[in-house]
Scaffold this motif. Structure first.
Motif, PDB file in Angstrom:
ATOM      1  N   ILE A   1      -0.877  27.529  -1.333  1.00  0.00           N
ATOM      2  CA  ILE A   1      -0.266  27.222   0.077  1.00  0.00           C
ATOM      3  C   ILE A   1      -0.739  26.618   1.287  1.00  0.00           C
ATOM      4  N   VAL A   2      -2.050  27.127   0.931  1.00  0.00           N
ATOM      5  CA  VAL A   2      -2.584  26.657   2.184  1.00  0.00           C
ATOM      6  C   VAL A   2      -3.462  25.846   1.619  1.00  0.00           C
ATOM      7  N   SER A   3      -4.203  25.667   0.875  1.00  0.00           N
ATOM      8  CA  SER A   3      -5.129  24.238   0.026  1.00  0.00           C
ATOM      9  C   SER A   3      -4.334  23.108  -0.327  1.00  0.00           C
ATOM     10  N   GLY A   4      -3.434  23.352  -0.781  1.00  0.00           N
ATOM     11  CA  GLY A   4      -2.295  22.500  -1.095  1.00  0.00           C
ATOM     12  C   GLY A   4      -1.666  21.966   0.187  1.00  0.00           C
ATOM     13  N   GLY A   5      -1.433  22.340   0.864  1.00  0.00           N
ATOM     14  CA  GLY A   5      -0.749  22.061   2.580  1.00  0.00           C
ATOM     15  C   GLY A   5      -1.869  21.392   3.463  1.00  0.00           C
ATOM     16  N   LEU A   6      -3.200  21.313   3.670  1.00  0.00           N
ATOM     17  CA  LEU A   6      -4.101  20.645   4.062  1.00  0.00           C
ATOM     18  C   LEU A   6      -5.095  19.536   3.218  1.00  0.00           C
ATOM     19  N   GLY A   7      -4.450  19.787   2.174  1.00  0.00           N
ATOM     20  CA  GLY A   7      -4.908  18.665   1.180  1.00  0.00           C
ATOM     21  C   GLY A   7      -3.595  17.595   1.274  1.00  0.00           C
ATOM     22  N   GLY A   8      -2.144  17.915   1.331  1.00  0.00           N
ATOM     23  CA  GLY A   8      -1.281  16.847   1.450  1.00  0.00           C
ATOM     24  C   GLY A   8      -1.689  16.167   3.109  1.00  0.00           C
ATOM     25  N   ILE A   9      -1.954  17.010   4.453  1.00  0.00           N
ATOM     26  CA  ILE A   9      -2.208  16.477   5.138  1.00  0.00           C
ATOM     27  C   ILE A   9      -3.596  16.028   5.413  1.00  0.00           C
ATOM     28  N   ALA A  10      -4.509  15.659   4.830  1.00  0.00           N
ATOM     29  CA  ALA A  10      -6.065  15.373   4.643  1.00  0.00           C
ATOM     30  C   ALA A  10      -5.726  13.823   4.185  1.00  0.00           C
ATOM     31  N   PHE A  11      -4.945  13.772   2.991  1.00  0.00           N
ATOM     32  CA  PHE A  11      -4.047  12.723   2.426  1.00  0.00           C
ATOM     33  C   PHE A  11      -3.505  11.695   3.169  1.00  0.00           C
ATOM     34  N   TRP A  12      -2.353  11.922   4.010  1.00  0.00           N
ATOM     35  CA  TRP A  12      -1.496  11.405   4.375  1.00  0.00           C
ATOM     36  C   TRP A  12      -2.152  11.060   6.224  1.00  0.00           C
ATOM     37  N   SER A  13      -3.412  11.961   6.511  1.00  0.00           N
ATOM     38  CA  SER A  13      -4.330  11.137   7.213  1.00  0.00           C
ATOM     39  C   SER A  13      -4.732   9.791   7.531  1.00  0.00           C
ATOM     40  N   ALA A  14      -5.511  10.068   5.508  1.00  0.00           N
ATOM     41  CA  ALA A  14      -6.827   8.780   5.370  1.00  0.00           C
ATOM     42  C   ALA A  14      -5.820   7.266   5.179  1.00  0.00           C
ATOM     43  N   VAL A  15      -4.996   7.627   4.788  1.00  0.00           N
ATOM     44  CA  VAL A  15      -3.556   6.601   4.075  1.00  0.00           C
ATOM     45  C   VAL A  15      -2.120   5.533   4.655  1.00  0.00           C
ATOM     46  N   LEU A  16      -1.692   6.551   6.072  1.00  0.00           N
ATOM     47  CA  LEU A  16      -0.919   6.127   6.420  1.00  0.00           C
ATOM     48  C   LEU A  16      -0.662   5.195   6.654  1.00  0.00           C
ATOM     49  N   PRO A  17      -2.144   4.113   7.101  1.00  0.00           N
ATOM     50  CA  PRO A  17      -1.466   2.944   7.478  1.00  0.00           C
ATOM     51  C   PRO A  17      -1.377   2.052   6.586  1.00  0.00           C
ATOM     52  N   LEU A  18      -2.005   2.313   5.276  1.00  0.00           N
ATOM     53  CA  LEU A  18      -1.612   1.483   3.961  1.00  0.00           C
ATOM     54  C   LEU A  18      -0.093   1.965   3.474  1.00  0.00           C
ATOM     55  N   ASP A  19      -0.096   3.080   4.269  1.00  0.00           N
ATOM     56  CA  ASP A  19       1.912   3.553   3.802  1.00  0.00           C
ATOM     57  C   ASP A  19       2.994   2.561   4.687  1.00  0.00           C
ATOM     58  N   VAL A  20       2.431   2.459   5.595  1.00  0.00           N
ATOM     59  CA  VAL A  20       3.233   1.865   6.823  1.00  0.00           C
ATOM     60  C   VAL A  20       3.124   0.837   6.126  1.00  0.00           C
ATOM     61  N   ALA A  21       2.231  -0.147   6.490  1.00  0.00           N
ATOM     62  CA  ALA A  21       2.180  -1.802   5.566  1.00  0.00           C
ATOM     63  C   ALA A  21       3.326  -1.888   3.757  1.00  0.00           C
ATOM     64  N   LYS A  22       2.590  -0.689   3.253  1.00  0.00           N
ATOM     65  CA  LYS A  22       3.806  -0.877   1.911  1.00  0.00           C
ATOM     66  C   LYS A  22       5.242  -0.702   2.004  1.00  0.00           C
ATOM     67  N   THR A  23       5.748   0.369   2.943  1.00  0.00           N
ATOM     68  CA  THR A  23       6.493   0.052   3.768  1.00  0.00           C
ATOM     69  C   THR A  23       7.654  -1.149   4.275  1.00  0.00           C
ATOM     70  N   ILE A  24       7.015  -1.896   5.062  1.00  0.00           N
ATOM     71  CA  ILE A  24       6.778  -3.358   4.930  1.00  0.00           C
ATOM     72  C   ILE A  24       6.852  -4.389   3.864  1.00  0.00           C
ATOM     73  N   ILE A  25       6.404  -4.157   3.014  1.00  0.00           N
ATOM     74  CA  ILE A  25       6.172  -4.926   2.283  1.00  0.00           C
ATOM     75  C   ILE A  25       7.896  -5.113   1.426  1.00  0.00           C
ATOM     76  N   GLN A  26       7.449  -3.513   1.114  1.00  0.00           N
ATOM     77  CA  GLN A  26       8.812  -3.602  -0.464  1.00  0.00           C
ATOM     78  C   GLN A  26      10.270  -3.418   0.479  1.00  0.00           C
ATOM     79  N   THR A  27      10.758  -3.549   1.749  1.00  0.00           N
ATOM     80  CA  THR A  27      12.164  -3.706   2.531  1.00  0.00           C
ATOM     81  C   THR A  27      12.130  -5.303   3.400  1.00  0.00           C
TER      82      THR A  27
END
Length: 303
Positions: A217-243
């Motif tokens: 729970i802890v290792s997976g949860g912290l890994g997920g937070i690290a994932f999105w903290s690193a790439v959220l700007p790219l995800d914002v751009a992806k959403t705009i491109i796709q919609t």
């Protein structure tokens, strides 16, 4: 680090994907809506994730939070199966006969980045359909006559209007997000898991299963937070491109982020951060716990 287990690695990954979507899709719907609405100059702007969630529940009920979940279940389950399977097998291949319980970034990072890059080609079409379904619900700027009846209708109309290439819109951005994000995710996961087990190795064997779940729970949860903290700007751009309704709009994520930064600053590039982080911990914790339980049940050996 683990025995060669063929298809079993992929089955375990599939179960992790199902757990991810079941736990995290409502948060993802809120994130996508905020990214779409809060980065354009017209339409409603959500104050925060709770405001967006409340409006969805009030106008559509629980069903609204799971809009687009069908394509997400299929896409994420399949790509998660490939991600975990390829990560595990490539890591084993790079390690060769040199087995080590200590995390090795020179093995973890390329294995995770490779797995992330490969699954982006599958994830892109399913995410495009998911995002387009999500943004046509509450407060949608899309005319009712232009809305999709369901995920299949969305996919077919996209291919009919834009060709096969249209279903892969945002592919480059998805590639960057997944390769980078998964390198970060698995690095954090492996290090947190290793150090937690190191600290808890003297614990009673009677509680080993409970400890393993807690570590997952802890290792997976912290890994997920690290994932999105690193790439959220790219995800914002992806959403705009796709919609975007404009077929001629740019598909360059860096141009889009530059435009958002000029309009709303760094905060704009991290639109949807609240629901994303809230989602990241439980969704990724569920994925890792499901994966590790599946590994045990399937008889795959880990250190």
């Amino acid at each position: 680090m683990r025995d060669s287990s063929g298809y079993k690695e992929y089955v375990a990954g599939l179960l992790a994907g199902v757990a991810t979507v079941g736990t995290g899709h409502p948060f993802d719907t809120v994130k996508v809506k905020m990214q779409m609405h809060n980065t354009v100059e017209h339409g409603i702007t959500y104050r925060n994730g709770l405001h967006c969630t409340a409006r969805i529940l009030r106008t559509e009920g629980i069903k609204g939070l799971y809009r687009g979940a069908t394509s997400s279940f299929m896409g994420v389950a399949f790509e998660s199966s490939l991600l975990f399977g390829m990560y595990s097998q490539m890591k084993q291949s790079l390690q060769g006969n040199v087995q080590s319980a200590v995390p090795q970034p020179q093995i973890i990072i390329p294995s995770a980045a490779f797995g992330g890059a490969m699954i982006s080609f599958i994830l892109c079409p399913s995410e495009l359909v998911k995002c387009r379904m999500q943004v046509q619900g509450t407060d949608s700027l899309i005319p009712i006559s232009s809305r999709y009846a369901g995920p299949l209708d969305c996919a077919l109309k996209t291919v009919k209007e834009d060709g096969v290439r249209g279903i892969f819109r945002g592919g480059f951005t998805t590639f960057l997000r997944e390769a980078t994000g998964n390198a970060v995710f698995f690095t954090v996961y492996e290090y947190v898991r290793y150090h937690m087990h190191l600290q808890l190795q003297s614990a009673s064997s009677d509680h080993k299963n409970l400890i393993d779940v807690g570590v997952g729970i802890v290792s997976g949860g912290l890994g997920g937070i690290a994932f999105w903290s690193a790439v959220l700007p790219l995800d914002v751009a992806k959403t705009i491109i796709q919609t975007s309704a404009d077929k001629n709009s740019t598909r360059n994520p860096f141009q889009i982020l530059s435009s958002i930064y000029r309009m709303a600053g760094l905060k704009g590039c991290y639109t949807g951060l609240g629901p994303t982080i809230v989602r990241a911990f439980p969704a990724n914790a569920a994925a890792i716990v499901s994966w590790e339980i599946a590994i045990k049940l399937l008889g795959i050996q880990r250190e």
